[in-house]
Design a protein around this motif. Structure first.
Motif, mmCIF file in Angstrom:
data_model
loop_
_atom_site.group_PDB
_atom_site.id
_atom_site.type_symbol
_atom_site.label_atom_id
_atom_site.label_comp_id
_atom_site.label_asym_id
_atom_site.label_seq_id
_atom_site.Cartn_x
_atom_site.Cartn_y
_atom_site.Cartn_z
ATOM 1 N N GLU A 31 -44.250 9.325 1.113
ATOM 2 C CA GLU A 31 -44.977 10.574 0.947
ATOM 3 C C GLU A 31 -46.411 10.335 1.397
ATOM 4 O OE1 GLU A 31 -43.277 12.877 -2.881
ATOM 5 O OE2 GLU A 31 -44.333 11.006 -3.332
ATOM 6 N N TRP A 73 -44.484 5.980 -2.345
ATOM 7 C CA TRP A 73 -45.649 6.840 -2.570
ATOM 8 C C TRP A 73 -46.972 6.172 -2.259
ATOM 9 C CZ3 TRP A 73 -42.263 5.611 -6.620
ATOM 10 C CH2 TRP A 73 -42.692 4.625 -7.499
ATOM 11 N N TYR A 96 -42.003 14.065 4.663
ATOM 12 C CA TYR A 96 -42.071 12.620 4.496
ATOM 13 C C TYR A 96 -42.250 11.942 5.855
ATOM 14 C CZ TYR A 96 -40.010 13.286 -0.163
ATOM 15 O OH TYR A 96 -39.761 13.653 -1.465
ATOM 16 N N ILE A 146 -37.848 6.440 -1.777
ATOM 17 C CA ILE A 146 -39.004 7.304 -1.543
ATOM 18 C C ILE A 146 -40.233 6.550 -2.020
ATOM 19 C CG2 ILE A 146 -40.121 9.501 -2.068
ATOM 20 C CD1 ILE A 146 -37.280 10.631 -2.570
#
Length: 93
Positions: free
Chosen positions: A35, A79, A42, A77
């Protein structure tokens, strides 16, 4: 087996440094994204290494370690980048 870990690192050293005896190398055959603040989509990462610490992961891509979470479908995912030093990235867990 080429683990892709930096020189001097083994999975046993990762386990010792992290305090997680179940830390594991994951297959690279999965979607890995990061992110990016201010972007709606993304950004796709091309991982060289994925280390799993239960639900958290460290992903090495472009010589940086990214912190992320393992999703139910097996994707990761991320960050944030935790820099290029694996020891420092592990301490960020």
């Amino acid at each position: 087996m080429n683990t892709g870990l930096p020189d001097g690192w083994t999975i046993e050293r990762v386990r010792s440094a992290s305090g997680d005896p179940e830390a594991a190398l994951l297959s690279l055959e999965r979607l890995v994204v990061v992110e990016v603040h201010g972007l709606a989509d993304y950004v796709l990462l091309q991982p060289a290494v994925i280390l799993s610490f239960h639900d958290l992961c460290l992903v090495r891509a472009d010589d940086d370690w990214f912190m992320g979470q393992l999703d139910d479908d097996g994707s990761v995912i991320c960050w944030a980048s935790y820099g290029s030093d694996l020891d420092e990235a592990i301490r960020g867990l």
